[in-house]
Design an enzyme around this catalytic site. Structure first.
Site, PDB file in Angstrom:
ATOM      1  N   LYS A  75       0.820  -1.217   0.000  1.00  0.00           N
ATOM      2  CA  LYS A  75       0.000   0.000   0.000  1.00  0.00           C
ATOM      3  C   LYS A  75       0.852   1.265   0.000  1.00  0.00           C
ATOM      4  CE  LYS A  75      -2.488  -0.619   3.728  1.00  0.00           C
ATOM      5  NZ  LYS A  75      -1.902  -1.900   4.176  1.00  0.00           N
ATOM      6  N   ARG A 101      -9.583   1.430   8.930  1.00  0.00           N
ATOM      7  CA  ARG A 101      -9.222   0.043   9.227  1.00  0.00           C
ATOM      8  C   ARG A 101     -10.308  -0.662  10.013  1.00  0.00           C
ATOM      9  NH1 ARG A 101      -3.230   0.874   8.818  1.00  0.00           N
ATOM     10  NH2 ARG A 101      -2.166  -1.088   9.195  1.00  0.00           N
ATOM     11  N   ARG A 117      11.193  -7.342   5.090  1.00  0.00           N
ATOM     12  CA  ARG A 117      11.130  -5.898   4.819  1.00  0.00           C
ATOM     13  C   ARG A 117      12.070  -5.109   5.732  1.00  0.00           C
ATOM     14  NH1 ARG A 117       5.317  -2.905   4.775  1.00  0.00           N
ATOM     15  NH2 ARG A 117       5.307  -3.132   7.024  1.00  0.00           N
ATOM     16  N   ARG A 137      11.327  -2.709  11.016  1.00  0.00           N
ATOM     17  CA  ARG A 137      10.312  -2.079  11.854  1.00  0.00           C
ATOM     18  C   ARG A 137      10.020  -3.001  13.019  1.00  0.00           C
ATOM     19  NH1 ARG A 137       5.203  -0.141   8.269  1.00  0.00           N
ATOM     20  NH2 ARG A 137       4.092  -1.014  10.045  1.00  0.00           N
ATOM     21  N   ARG A 159      -0.744  -8.807  13.462  1.00  0.00           N
ATOM     22  CA  ARG A 159      -1.269  -7.771  12.547  1.00  0.00           C
ATOM     23  C   ARG A 159      -2.151  -8.391  11.459  1.00  0.00           C
ATOM     24  NH1 ARG A 159       3.898  -5.271  10.575  1.00  0.00           N
ATOM     25  NH2 ARG A 159       2.657  -3.804   9.384  1.00  0.00           N
TER      26      ARG A 159
HETATM   27  P1  AMP Z   1       0.844   0.680   8.845  1.00  0.00           P
HETATM   28  O1  AMP Z   1       2.085   1.447   8.586  1.00  0.00           O
HETATM   29  O2  AMP Z   1      -0.331   1.163   8.031  1.00  0.00           O
HETATM   30  O3  AMP Z   1       1.047  -0.811   8.738  1.00  0.00           O
HETATM   31  O4  AMP Z   1       0.437   0.972  10.371  1.00  0.00           O
HETATM   32  C1  AMP Z   1       1.279   0.613  11.443  1.00  0.00           C
HETATM   33  C2  AMP Z   1       0.490   0.563  12.742  1.00  0.00           C
HETATM   34  O5  AMP Z   1      -0.088   1.852  13.016  1.00  0.00           O
HETATM   35  C3  AMP Z   1      -0.697  -0.386  12.741  1.00  0.00           C
HETATM   36  O6  AMP Z   1      -0.329  -1.739  13.022  1.00  0.00           O
HETATM   37  C4  AMP Z   1      -1.566   0.211  13.842  1.00  0.00           C
HETATM   38  O7  AMP Z   1      -1.051  -0.078  15.131  1.00  0.00           O
HETATM   39  C5  AMP Z   1      -1.370   1.706  13.609  1.00  0.00           C
HETATM   40  N1  AMP Z   1      -2.383   2.219  12.647  1.00  0.00           N
HETATM   41  C6  AMP Z   1      -2.173   2.704  11.399  1.00  0.00           C
HETATM   42  N2  AMP Z   1      -3.325   3.079  10.816  1.00  0.00           N
HETATM   43  C7  AMP Z   1      -4.298   2.822  11.733  1.00  0.00           C
HETATM   44  C8  AMP Z   1      -5.718   2.955  11.721  1.00  0.00           C
HETATM   45  N3  AMP Z   1      -6.381   3.438  10.661  1.00  0.00           N
HETATM   46  N4  AMP Z   1      -6.398   2.584  12.845  1.00  0.00           N
HETATM   47  C9  AMP Z   1      -5.757   2.103  13.937  1.00  0.00           C
HETATM   48  N5  AMP Z   1      -4.422   1.917  13.997  1.00  0.00           N
HETATM   49  C10 AMP Z   1      -3.703   2.269  12.902  1.00  0.00           C
END
Ligand code: AMP
Length: 199
Positions: A11, A86, A125, A136, A147
């Site tokens: 994404k 989400r 990654r 990360r 996740r």
């Molecule tokens: P990402 O980089 O999109 O994989 O997001 C990393 C982490 O940020 C996720 O595993 C969540 O803990 C938090 N996060 C990101 N976007 C959201 C969202 N829309 N709602 C809740 N937590 C989020």
């Protein structure tokens, strides 16, 4: 528009490219949270425990943050959301925040990748931070499993939600970055050579 898909679907990469083609900002809630964690802000402190566990940050924190971001001037002419919404509750809040701003979503693009490929991608990654390639914290194997589980439980239902609204396009997101971008642009009805400012 919204980019939907599990962790590791690509994404972030596609969001940057597609947003560039459309001439709108790519807004990643994960990036905003990570910036707040490294900046040690109050928001970062609130979000960190959830992120480290591979859980979602509570809706009220996330929704308020996105609402503020969408009210910024660069989002007036459109935006691409990466990693938000989400949950169904976030999607409903997004719809009402946008209608307050006199806007509505045009499209939701779902990147489809099978679970085996996601685990392979996420565990390999690395990100460039201060000149060094680092993993990360939430890409560690046990957090990756959490996740993916959270995605299935809380986020996957959004696919049906947006399909019901007639907004959803799904594409196969396995392949080279350029191939996936080409599929995405075809699904969105955007010509591949279309660039903002190009003649
Ligand atoms: P990402 O980089 O999109 O994989 O997001 C990393 C982490 O940020 C996720 O595993 C969540 O803990 C938090 N996060 C990101 N976007 C959201 C969202 N829309 N709602 C809740 N937590 C989020």
């Amino acid at each position: 528009m919204v980019l939907l898909g599990p962790p590791g679907a690509g994404k972030g990469t596609q969001a940057q490219i597609i947003a560039g083609k459309l001439g709108v900002p790519a807004i990643s809630t994960g990036d905003i949270f990570r910036a707040n964690v490294s900046g040690q802000t109050e928001l970062g402190q609130q979000a960190k425990t959830y992120m480290d566990a591979g859980d979602l940050v509570p809706d009220e924190i996330t929704v308020a943050m996105v609402k503020d971001r969408l009210a910024e001037p660069d989002a007036k002419g459109g935006f691409l959301l990466d990693g938000f919404p989400r949950t169904i509750a976030q999607a409903e809040q997004l719809r009402s925040s946008l209608s307050e701003l006199g806007q509505a979503l045009d499209r939701v693009l779902e990147l489809v990748v099978d679970e085996e490929e996601l685990v392979r991608r996420l565990s390999g990654r690395r990100m460039l931070v201060d000149g060094q390639m680092v993993q990360r914290d939430d890409d560690k194997p046990e957090t990756v499993r959490r996740r993916l589980h959270v995605y299935q439980e809380q986020t996957a239902p959004l696919s049906g939600f947006y399909e019901g609204e007639g907004l959803l396009a799904r594409i196969d997101a396995i392949g080279e970055v350029e191939e996936v971008t080409a599929r995405a642009l075809r699904a969105l009805g955007v010509a591949d050579d279309e660039r903002p400012g190009a003649d």
